[in-house]
Design a protein around this motif. Structure first.
Motif, PDB file in Angstrom:
ATOM      1  N   LEU A 183     -13.082 -12.021  -1.300  1.00 35.22           N
ATOM      2  CA  LEU A 183     -11.657 -12.063  -0.969  1.00 35.22           C
ATOM      3  C   LEU A 183     -10.851 -12.403  -2.222  1.00 35.22           C
ATOM      4  O   LEU A 183      -9.837 -11.773  -2.515  1.00 35.22           O
ATOM      5  CB  LEU A 183     -11.393 -13.103   0.127  1.00 35.22           C
ATOM      6  N   PHE A 194       5.233  -8.479   1.927  1.00 39.14           N
ATOM      7  CA  PHE A 194       4.921  -7.287   2.701  1.00 39.14           C
ATOM      8  C   PHE A 194       6.066  -6.740   3.541  1.00 39.14           C
ATOM      9  O   PHE A 194       6.056  -5.569   3.875  1.00 39.14           O
ATOM     10  CB  PHE A 194       3.672  -7.530   3.559  1.00 39.14           C
ATOM     11  N   GLY A 215     -10.050   5.913  -3.416  1.00 39.09           N
ATOM     12  CA  GLY A 215      -9.515   5.264  -2.232  1.00 39.09           C
ATOM     13  C   GLY A 215     -10.616   4.744  -1.326  1.00 39.09           C
ATOM     14  O   GLY A 215     -11.775   5.140  -1.459  1.00 39.09           O
ATOM     15  N   TRP A 216     -10.238   3.835  -0.438  1.00 41.60           N
ATOM     16  CA  TRP A 216     -11.294   3.235   0.388  1.00 41.60           C
ATOM     17  C   TRP A 216     -11.804   4.197   1.441  1.00 41.60           C
ATOM     18  O   TRP A 216     -12.820   3.947   2.058  1.00 41.60           O
ATOM     19  CB  TRP A 216     -10.853   1.895   0.997  1.00 41.60           C
ATOM     20  N   PHE A 256       1.805 -15.782  -2.198  1.00 39.11           N
ATOM     21  CA  PHE A 256       0.732 -15.696  -1.212  1.00 39.11           C
ATOM     22  C   PHE A 256      -0.612 -16.012  -1.860  1.00 39.11           C
ATOM     23  O   PHE A 256      -1.429 -16.757  -1.320  1.00 39.11           O
ATOM     24  CB  PHE A 256       0.717 -14.284  -0.605  1.00 39.11           C
ATOM     25  N   TYR A 292      -5.314   2.012 -12.263  1.00 38.69           N
ATOM     26  CA  TYR A 292      -4.660   1.671 -11.005  1.00 38.69           C
ATOM     27  C   TYR A 292      -5.430   2.271  -9.834  1.00 38.69           C
ATOM     28  O   TYR A 292      -5.666   1.608  -8.819  1.00 38.69           O
ATOM     29  CB  TYR A 292      -3.211   2.167 -10.985  1.00 38.69           C
ATOM     30  N   ILE A 312      -3.934  -9.126   7.639  1.00 32.28           N
ATOM     31  CA  ILE A 312      -3.726 -10.497   7.167  1.00 32.28           C
ATOM     32  C   ILE A 312      -3.236 -11.372   8.313  1.00 32.28           C
ATOM     33  O   ILE A 312      -3.736 -12.478   8.517  1.00 32.28           O
ATOM     34  CB  ILE A 312      -2.761 -10.499   5.971  1.00 32.28           C
ATOM     35  N   PHE A 364      -0.628  -2.253   7.860  1.00 32.64           N
ATOM     36  CA  PHE A 364      -2.019  -2.722   7.984  1.00 32.64           C
ATOM     37  C   PHE A 364      -2.235  -4.069   7.331  1.00 32.64           C
ATOM     38  O   PHE A 364      -3.123  -4.802   7.726  1.00 32.64           O
ATOM     39  CB  PHE A 364      -3.042  -1.648   7.596  1.00 32.64           C
ATOM     40  N   ARG A 386       2.076   5.683  -0.671  1.00 31.47           N
ATOM     41  CA  ARG A 386       1.107   4.704  -1.130  1.00 31.47           C
ATOM     42  C   ARG A 386       0.275   5.312  -2.262  1.00 31.47           C
ATOM     43  O   ARG A 386       0.339   6.505  -2.515  1.00 31.47           O
ATOM     44  CB  ARG A 386       0.206   4.271   0.023  1.00 31.47           C
ATOM     45  N   PHE A 408      -6.942   0.071  -6.629  1.00 32.29           N
ATOM     46  CA  PHE A 408      -6.690   0.075  -5.182  1.00 32.29           C
ATOM     47  C   PHE A 408      -7.942   0.490  -4.413  1.00 32.29           C
ATOM     48  O   PHE A 408      -8.153   0.035  -3.288  1.00 32.29           O
ATOM     49  CB  PHE A 408      -5.438   0.881  -4.801  1.00 32.29           C
ATOM     50  N   ALA A 465      -5.449  -7.053  -6.280  1.00 29.01           N
ATOM     51  CA  ALA A 465      -4.167  -6.775  -5.640  1.00 29.01           C
ATOM     52  C   ALA A 465      -3.027  -7.312  -6.500  1.00 29.01           C
ATOM     53  O   ALA A 465      -1.986  -6.667  -6.648  1.00 29.01           O
ATOM     54  CB  ALA A 465      -4.123  -7.390  -4.251  1.00 29.01           C
ATOM     55  N   MET A 475      -2.300  -5.015  -9.247  1.00 33.23           N
ATOM     56  CA  MET A 475      -1.531  -3.864  -8.762  1.00 33.23           C
ATOM     57  C   MET A 475      -0.070  -4.226  -8.577  1.00 33.23           C
ATOM     58  O   MET A 475       0.826  -3.477  -8.942  1.00 33.23           O
ATOM     59  CB  MET A 475      -2.101  -3.380  -7.428  1.00 33.23           C
ATOM     60  N   ARG A 476       0.132  -5.417  -7.985  1.00 35.05           N
ATOM     61  CA  ARG A 476       1.525  -5.811  -7.746  1.00 35.05           C
ATOM     62  C   ARG A 476       2.270  -6.025  -9.051  1.00 35.05           C
ATOM     63  O   ARG A 476       3.454  -5.744  -9.144  1.00 35.05           O
ATOM     64  CB  ARG A 476       1.599  -7.081  -6.892  1.00 35.05           C
ATOM     65  N   LEU A 496      -6.629 -12.894   8.643  1.00 40.29           N
ATOM     66  CA  LEU A 496      -6.668 -13.904   7.592  1.00 40.29           C
ATOM     67  C   LEU A 496      -6.017 -15.214   8.039  1.00 40.29           C
ATOM     68  O   LEU A 496      -6.542 -16.294   7.766  1.00 40.29           O
ATOM     69  CB  LEU A 496      -5.983 -13.355   6.336  1.00 40.29           C
ATOM     70  N   GLY A 511      -9.293  -2.082  -1.674  1.00 36.40           N
ATOM     71  CA  GLY A 511      -9.462  -1.699  -0.270  1.00 36.40           C
ATOM     72  C   GLY A 511     -10.915  -1.803   0.162  1.00 36.40           C
ATOM     73  O   GLY A 511     -11.238  -2.344   1.222  1.00 36.40           O
TER      74      GLY A 511
HETATM   75  C1  HEM Z   1      -3.376 -11.147  -1.868  1.00 40.39           C
HETATM   76  C2  HEM Z   1      -3.008 -10.451  -0.841  1.00 40.39           C
HETATM   77  C3  HEM Z   1      -2.913  -8.941  -0.882  1.00 40.39           C
HETATM   78  C4  HEM Z   1      -2.071  -8.174  -1.618  1.00 40.39           C
HETATM   79  C5  HEM Z   1      -1.010  -8.648  -2.598  1.00 40.39           C
HETATM   80  C6  HEM Z   1      -2.371  -6.808  -1.327  1.00 40.39           C
HETATM   81  C7  HEM Z   1      -1.737  -5.722  -1.894  1.00 40.39           C
HETATM   82  C8  HEM Z   1      -2.139  -4.420  -1.784  1.00 40.39           C
HETATM   83  C9  HEM Z   1      -1.652  -3.321  -2.552  1.00 40.39           C
HETATM   84  C10 HEM Z   1      -0.610  -3.430  -3.645  1.00 40.39           C
HETATM   85  C11 HEM Z   1      -2.309  -2.220  -2.154  1.00 40.39           C
HETATM   86  C12 HEM Z   1      -2.211  -0.840  -2.745  1.00 40.39           C
HETATM   87  C13 HEM Z   1      -1.173  -0.011  -2.216  1.00 40.39           C
HETATM   88  C14 HEM Z   1      -1.253   1.344  -2.820  1.00 40.39           C
HETATM   89  O1  HEM Z   1      -1.144   1.509  -4.049  1.00 40.39           O
HETATM   90  O2  HEM Z   1      -1.391   2.264  -2.031  1.00 40.39           O
HETATM   91  C15 HEM Z   1      -3.203  -2.605  -1.120  1.00 40.39           C
HETATM   92  C16 HEM Z   1      -4.041  -1.727  -0.454  1.00 40.39           C
HETATM   93  C17 HEM Z   1      -4.933  -2.126   0.524  1.00 40.39           C
HETATM   94  N1  HEM Z   1      -5.150  -3.417   0.972  1.00 40.39           N
HETATM   95 FE1  HEM Z   1      -4.282  -5.073   0.266  1.00 40.39          FE
HETATM   96  N2  HEM Z   1      -3.378  -6.757  -0.417  1.00 40.39           N
HETATM   97  C18 HEM Z   1      -3.742  -8.045  -0.115  1.00 40.39           C
HETATM   98  C19 HEM Z   1      -4.710  -8.439   0.793  1.00 40.39           C
HETATM   99  C20 HEM Z   1      -5.454  -7.581   1.554  1.00 40.39           C
HETATM  100  C21 HEM Z   1      -6.371  -7.985   2.585  1.00 40.39           C
HETATM  101  C22 HEM Z   1      -6.667  -9.419   2.986  1.00 40.39           C
HETATM  102  C23 HEM Z   1      -6.899  -6.853   3.101  1.00 40.39           C
HETATM  103  C24 HEM Z   1      -7.924  -6.655   4.212  1.00 40.39           C
HETATM  104  C25 HEM Z   1      -8.498  -7.543   4.915  1.00 40.39           C
HETATM  105  C26 HEM Z   1      -6.324  -5.734   2.398  1.00 40.39           C
HETATM  106  C27 HEM Z   1      -6.635  -4.415   2.651  1.00 40.39           C
HETATM  107  C28 HEM Z   1      -6.124  -3.357   1.935  1.00 40.39           C
HETATM  108  C29 HEM Z   1      -6.544  -1.988   2.117  1.00 40.39           C
HETATM  109  C30 HEM Z   1      -7.587  -1.474   3.089  1.00 40.39           C
HETATM  110  C31 HEM Z   1      -5.798  -1.209   1.217  1.00 40.39           C
HETATM  111  C32 HEM Z   1      -5.866   0.296   1.065  1.00 40.39           C
HETATM  112  C33 HEM Z   1      -6.587   0.686  -0.161  1.00 40.39           C
HETATM  113  C34 HEM Z   1      -6.537   2.165  -0.340  1.00 40.39           C
HETATM  114  O3  HEM Z   1      -5.429   2.734  -0.273  1.00 40.39           O
HETATM  115  O4  HEM Z   1      -7.605   2.768  -0.523  1.00 40.39           O
HETATM  116  N3  HEM Z   1      -5.448  -6.214   1.468  1.00 40.39           N
HETATM  117  N4  HEM Z   1      -3.099  -3.961  -0.904  1.00 40.39           N
END
Ligand code: HEM
Ligand SMILES: [Cu+2]
Ligand SMILES: [Cu+2]
Lengths: 198, 637, 355
Positions: B59, B455, B156-157, B493, B86, B412, B407, B468, B90, B66, B69-70, B416, B94
């Motif tokens: 985690l 978010f 991607g995931w 966060f 990048y 979360i 999502f 995205r 992601f 993440a 990325m941000r 979470l 993911g």
């Molecule tokens: C620290 C907290 C988190 C932040 C700041 C964050 C931020 C992000 C960002 C910026 C993206 C990419 C968006 C993009 O470029 O399309 C992303 C994608 C994703 N996040 Fe998070 N995230 C966080 C926590 C989580 C958690 C806890 C989970 C799941 C339990 C999660 C699951 C995912 C998934 C599945 C994707 C999609 C990846 C993909 O497009 O292949 N994230 N998140």
């Protein structure tokens, strides 16, 4: 304080069928493997319906080896049933003999499956149809192979000093899994060998 | 039948006083020291903690990605990381979050808590449990090891083909990705089987179906969902890797295959996956709400029925991830209806929890506060999910930041937040010490505010047209402000988790002593010491009601007659939980570790040559034979 | 792979701006264009941008053009069944809130053109019939679901507030099931079923309205996705091709036929219509319609590899007469077309501005 209400000292330390945990473990694995087979079949049918190339690619498969395989496989349910019965009666001699028989049947089936692969009219890399034929036959073949390996180990065990008590329960469990191997073959057989001929 | 062969003078628990019984059982059920002992343990508590620690490490790792990325997205036309990196970020984020954190963390809690809650001494198939942990660990290490050595999946995931095919992604990244899937799914499936069997067959006598704690019911449904969903992704990822390595044609449209087949198979798993991650969250909520409202959850039967309904419905929704692929409209409309229908059992659950709080006298400790955060965030995410269920609306927001917002709100908020609550709630059971309440409340404030700042704006960004998975965007398009806000929120966060790490470390050593049952809770894990003995319970409890601890029965009824010097546990009947067998539970063994090692070597090797499977299988088989080969001592029974 | 390394060498710097005209417009020989387009992009940009900078008048004109003044809302044709006054208000309020919340920070960052640019690529700023129906549906859902959210939260807060923690209260081993609670449960179950069914019906209605039109449009344009550009083909005799820009006549529906030359992409012009994927082995069709002349930006919405972020496309809606003239010009055999294309947009911008 603590007040004993149930005395379990008289309970058995093993049993058969769905009373014991290994049976449920095997059952759960049958569920998930069965799901895998079902999805494989689903994928095959999905392409058969949606893809225009499929009809041309789907050359019928040779029926000889698969027929022998199917007959032997179905017939093996008889010794399999007998093992189950002998195991539940804890008849060591019969279990030993029958396990030897099942091991040989299993090895024959493995050989038949190998023969089958050698005469397939399509390679896995020719087209998606070929890929699916190899995948499904392979997937089922792995099931046959693992259960045969399991049977062999169990057979050896039964000839050692471990061949008592809980081992009978294991033998029964092994027979239970074999039914799954047989049952899962039937839809695959119909799909792979007969559907393209319709 | 076996009574005849029984040793006449095996020591039984009824022969011993409390002190001596505890000492003898400790010896029987304990784990040996040394490296071999460490790797051989089959204690569900030890393995559960390892699962939890490992998944929290992932985690954090995923969270750091993440944050990068941000930071990249905080400003338009930013050059912090390039497109290539990048995309890797992601994908790794993911994948890590879904497969290496989301699924295993739920299992961690199930492995640790379910055997305690049902009143047994170990999980069913404890060696399989150990094996599953090592397989999971090796899968995660493989993916991240590859990342360190620049073998990085970047598609991607959900690795859509044909982008993930060899033609468009020639590196080894997707192969590592696909094998990691196989590893983690093997682990998840194994654990699910263990949980199912533990719940069905190892419940304490008297724990009839209607006395099973909601937590345990939830984990049972969760395990069944895994059993039916995960084979799909294992099949799909195997097909993908075969397309890549041995030129099968499953997804090649020109050779009779179809890229949409990948999407169907992936989402047939992928949607239930969401519930696989979310259901443990609801399990935590049920436990925490009951304890801190000081009464059982309102509507036990509707709750259980909702769970089962969610389990079934979750398999009827996958197409809502494919609304913009050009499916027949009627078909798509059907999935709109089914996707909306699942809101009803979810609504029932929410109602029952709120009704429990209403009727009870809620005590606002940190675990409950995080659960309140859950209500706020999860309901928001659930409602935006109703929007996504609508085909027309989805054509606008699909694959945009609106979906990213949605999502994260459900993942979360749904998982979470309850998870953090669960950590605060069960930490005293694991360690014997309470976590700091004041830090907990600060953590909540940071997490809650930070999360929403991070978010919520993403909903708007998606509607403003931001897709995205874009590594940057032009300044003139006007997404800069909201993105900056989101990045700032993400920092807050993330900081909340650092605070939690600090709290965990400090409390583990200096926290207030907890005692057996610091929250005056009702389920059986609180009926034993904190931390529990290796044998969990000195005497196996017997239930006379669904509230074993709250019925204030000082005269706790127990089972007697189990052997003390062997690992015996009580196997009971499925519905009535009547004692049926004294089954022997497997002792520690190094072979699961060896088998996992061999499996890992074969899988990783297969990325480079298919022969690795051929050479690896006999080794794995040998390890398995050694694993199952009976020890002489076990033959006494 | 050879193919891969070519793409890796490309150097994409700043992104496309909707305010700027699309540079590689005009007639393109797709086969040759495949790799050349993106590779050359850097050079082309060097051509265009200094020129823009030299002539601030033109640059700002284009920005103003892109913003298509907000009062245009009133002119958009509206077809819907829901009472729209409320929704209109809502959408305006939200837009204002959006500008407010985003504004200060954006300005701090130095992007003053916020509201203008956002208008060009936004699902909330519909400029066509489909997008409009979608926006109305979206706001309807939002309104209803927001209400549900508030009710749930109110329930939660009351639940917490009405009997706070008297510490040390002994636990009660039975869940109190009281009559009012059972009634509330039934009400909740019934109302959520009704609400969800209502929303589903609205969704089906919109789905039918948007995708149900059986008759083909007068104009069909093929769009072929490539990593990472759009090939646009005007079919029929005198057919021709452009890249990354689609010109359509304003006010009439156009069918876009979507196929791909490599991986999956997704065609999305938020202010005109929802998105639709381009999938190997499959041909999809999307109807778009722009109510007024203007430039509408979109970008690929399905991750398609390294430069997915830069796969933008512009729909340029022209007055029907202007469109026909342009089309006739394109169909004519040879001409320095790239130049012409660029000019076209600017002419339009100036025209628009003069009104
Ligand atoms: C620290 C907290 C988190 C932040 C700041 C964050 C931020 C992000 C960002 C910026 C993206 C990419 C968006 C993009 O470029 O399309 C992303 C994608 C994703 N996040 Fe998070 N995230 C966080 C926590 C989580 C958690 C806890 C989970 C799941 C339990 C999660 C699951 C995912 C998934 C599945 C994707 C999609 C990846 C993909 O497009 O292949 N994230 N998140
Ligand atoms: Cu889903
Ligand atoms: Cu793309």
């Amino acid at each position: 304080m603590a007040r004993s209400v149930i005395d379990v000292s008289g309970l058995p330390t093993y049993a058969f069928g769905s009373r014991v945990t290994p049976w449920w473990g095997t059952f759960s694995f049958c569920l998930l493997e069965g799901t895998g087979f079902a999805l494989g079949i689903g994928g095959y049918l999905y392409l058969a319906v949606t893809n225009s190339h499929w009809a041309k690619d789907a050359v019928p498969l040779n029926l000889v080896w698969s027929a022998v395989f199917t007959i032997v496989l179905v017939a093996s349910t008889i010794p399999n049933f007998l093992i189950k019965r002998a195991a539940m009666r804890e008849n060591l001699r019969s279990v030993r003999v029958l396990l030897l028989a099942m091991s040989s049947v299993g090895l024959v089936l493995v050989v038949l499956r190998i023969m089958e692969f050698s005469v397939l009219p399509v390679r896995w890399s020719d087209n998606a149809y070929g890929s699916f034929v190899w995948l499904l036959l392979g997937l089922h073949g792995v099931h046959v192979l693992t259960d045969v390996a399991d049977t062999l180990v169990l057979t050896v065990l039964m000839f050692t000093r471990h061949g008592t008590g809980k081992r009978f329960s294991d033998a029964e469990d092994n027979a239970f899994y074999w039914y799954f191997v047989v049952l899962s073959w039937l839809p695959l057989y119909a799909l792979l060998y007969w559907l393209p001929r319709l | 039948m076996s009574l005849a062969s029984e040793e006449p003078h095996a020591t039984r628990d009824s022969d011993l006083g409390d002190e001596e019984l505890r000492a003898r059982l400790r010896k029987t059920w304990g784990t040996n020291g040394g490296l071999i002992g460490f790797l051989s343990t089959v204690d569900h508590k030890v393995i559960g903690i390892r699962y939890a620690v490992t998944s929290f490490a992932f985690l954090l790792a995923g969270g750091v990605l993440a944050l990068i990325m941000r930071l990249q997205l905080a400003r338009p036309d930013n050059h912090l990381v390039g497109a290539e990196l990048y995309n890797q970020l992601f994908t790794m984020h993911g994948t890590t979050m879904m497969f290496l954190f989301g699924v295993p963390v739920g299992e961690a809690f199930a492995i640790y808590l379910v055997p305690l809650m049902v009143g047994t001494r170990n999980i069913a198939f404890p060696r399989l449990n150990a094996f599953s942990y090592y397989v999971y660990l090796f899968g995660g290490l493989m993916l991240w090891g590859g990342f360190a050595f620049s073998i990085r999946p970047d598609v991607g995931w959900f690795s859509y083909v044909p982008l993930a095919n060899l033609d468009f992604t020639p590196g080894k990244g997707p192969d590592y990705w696909a094998q990691m899937i196989t590893f983690t799914e093997v682990a998840a499936l194994a654990v699910s089987v263990e949980i199912v069997v533990t719940v069905l067959k190892q419940r304490a006598p008297g724990m009839t179906l209607d006395r099973i704690p909601l937590f345990v019911w939830t984990m049972l449904v969760h395990s069944f969902i895994i059993i039916f969903a995960m084979p799909a992704v294992m099949l799909a990822s195997s097909m993908l890797i075969m397309d890549r390595l041995v030129t099968t044609q499953f997804f090649n449209a020109d050779a009779g295959g179809d890229p949409l087949l990948w999407q169907h198979l992936f989402w047939f798993f992928g949607h239930p996956e969401v519930y696989i991650i979310f259901l443990p969250g609801t399990a935590f909520v049920s436990a925490i709400v009951a304890t801190f409202s000081r009464r059982p959850v309102f509507g036990y039967l509707p709750m259980v029925l909702s769970l089962i309904a969610i389990g079934f419905l979750s398999f009827g929704l996958w197409v809502h991830h494919m609304f913009v692929t050009g499916l027949p409209q009627v078909g798509a409309a059907f999935f709109t209806a089914s996707s909306m229908a699942i809101a009803i059992p979810n609504g029932v659950q929410i109602f029952c929890w709120i009704a429990t709080l209403w009727d009870g006298k809620p005590v606002l400790k940190t675990p409950l506060i995080f659960v309140l955060g859950f209500f706020f965030i999860f309901v928001t995410g659930g409602l935006s999910g109703v929007m996504l269920a609508s085909v027309p609306i989805d054509t606008q927001v699909h694959d945009t930041y609106f979906v990213v917002a949605h999502f994260h709100y459900v993942l979360i908020g749904g998982t979470l937040f309850p998870l953090v609550g669960a950590v605060y709630y069960w930490f005293p059971k694991l360690t014997g010490r309470l976590m700091d309440e004041r830090l907990g409340k600060w953590q909540f404030a940071l997490a809650f505010i930070g999360f929403n700042i991070a978010f919520f704006p993403m909903h708007m960004l998606g509607l403003l047209g931001m897709p995205r998975r874009v590594y940057t965007y032009p300044a003139e398009i006007g997404w800069g402000g909201l993105n900056l806000l989101a990045s700032a929120g993400a920092l807050l966060f993330f900081a909340s988790f650092l605070l939690m790490a600090y709290n965990l470390l400090v409390s583990a050593r200096k926290g207030a002593l907890a005692g057996d049952n610091p929250w005056d809770a009702d389920t059986l894990e609180w009926a034993t010491t904190s931390p529990p003995q290796p044998q969990n319970f000195d005497r196996i409890p017997c239930l006379t009601s669904g509230s074993p601890l709250w019925s204030r029965d000082d005269d706790q009824p127990v089972v007697s007659g189990l052997k003390v010097d062997e690992r015996e546990l009580v196997v009971t009947s499925i519905t009535e939980a009547r004692p049926d067998i004294r089954e022997e539970s497997p002792a520690p063994s190094i072979w699961p570790f060896v088998a996992a090692l061999a499996t890992a070597a074969a899988f990783i090797g297969s990325i480079y040559t298919p022969w690795a499977i051929t050479w690896g299988s006999p080794v794995v088989a040998l390890a398995l034979v050694a694993w199952f080969w009976p020890k002489t001592s076990e033959e006494n029974a | 792979m050879k193919f891969w390394s070519v793409h890796k060498m490309q150097n994409f710097e700043a992104g496309d701006c909707p305010g700027h005209p699309p540079w590689h417009s005009g007639r393109v020989d797709a086969a040759k264009q495949k790799n050349a387009a993106n590779k050359k992009e850097g050079e082309k940009r060097r051509d265009v941008e200094p020129w823009l900078a030299q002539d601030p008048g033109v640059a700002s004109e284009t920005h103003r053009f892109a913003s298509l003044a907000p009062d245009e809302h009133n002119n958009i044709e509206r077809h819907h069944t829901v009472p729209h006054a409320l929704l209109h208000l809502l959408s305006h309020a939200a837009e204002r809130a959006r500008t407010l919340s985003a504004g200060p920070i954006s300005i701090a960052v130095g992007s003053a053109a916020l509201s203008g640019c956002a208008g060009v690529q936004s699902a909330l700023d519909p400029r066509g019939e489909q997008a409009h129906t979608l926006a109305v549906l979206f706001w309807t859902f939002t309104a209803v679901l927001a209400l549900v959210w508030f009710l749930t939260m109110a329930g939660l807060i009351f639940a917490l507030a009405h009997r706070r923690n008297r510490r040390g209260e002994p636990a009660q081993p039975r869940a109190a099931v009281k009559r009012p609670m059972l009634i509330a449960f039934c009400v909740m179950l019934a109302s959520s079923t009704i609400i969800l069914s209502g929303l589903a019906v609205l969704s089906f209605g919109a789905q039918k309205a948007i995708f149900g039109s059986g008759a083909g449009a007068a104009l069909t344009i093929s769009v072929i996705g490539h990593q990472w550009w759009w090939q646009v083909r005007y079919e029929g005799d005198g057919g021709f091709e452009t890249a990354n820009e689609i010109r359509i006549p304003a006010g009439s529906p156009v069918d876009i036929k979507l196929t791909t030359a490599d991986v999956i992409h997704s065609f999305w012009i938020p202010s005109l219509a929802g998105k639709l994927d381009l999938i190997p082995g499959k041909s999809n069709e999307l109807r778009i319609q722009a109510s007024k002349p203007g430039v509408y930006r979109g970008q690929c919405a399905e991750f398609c590899g390294q430069q997915h972020a830069h796969m933008a496309i512009f729909v340029v809606a022209l007055e029907p007469r202007e469109f026909e003239r342009w089309r006739a010009g394109q169909a004519a055999p040879v001409k320095p077309t790239a130049h012409l294309g660029r000019q076209g947009v600017f002419t339009l911008a100036l025209l628009e501005n003069a009104q």
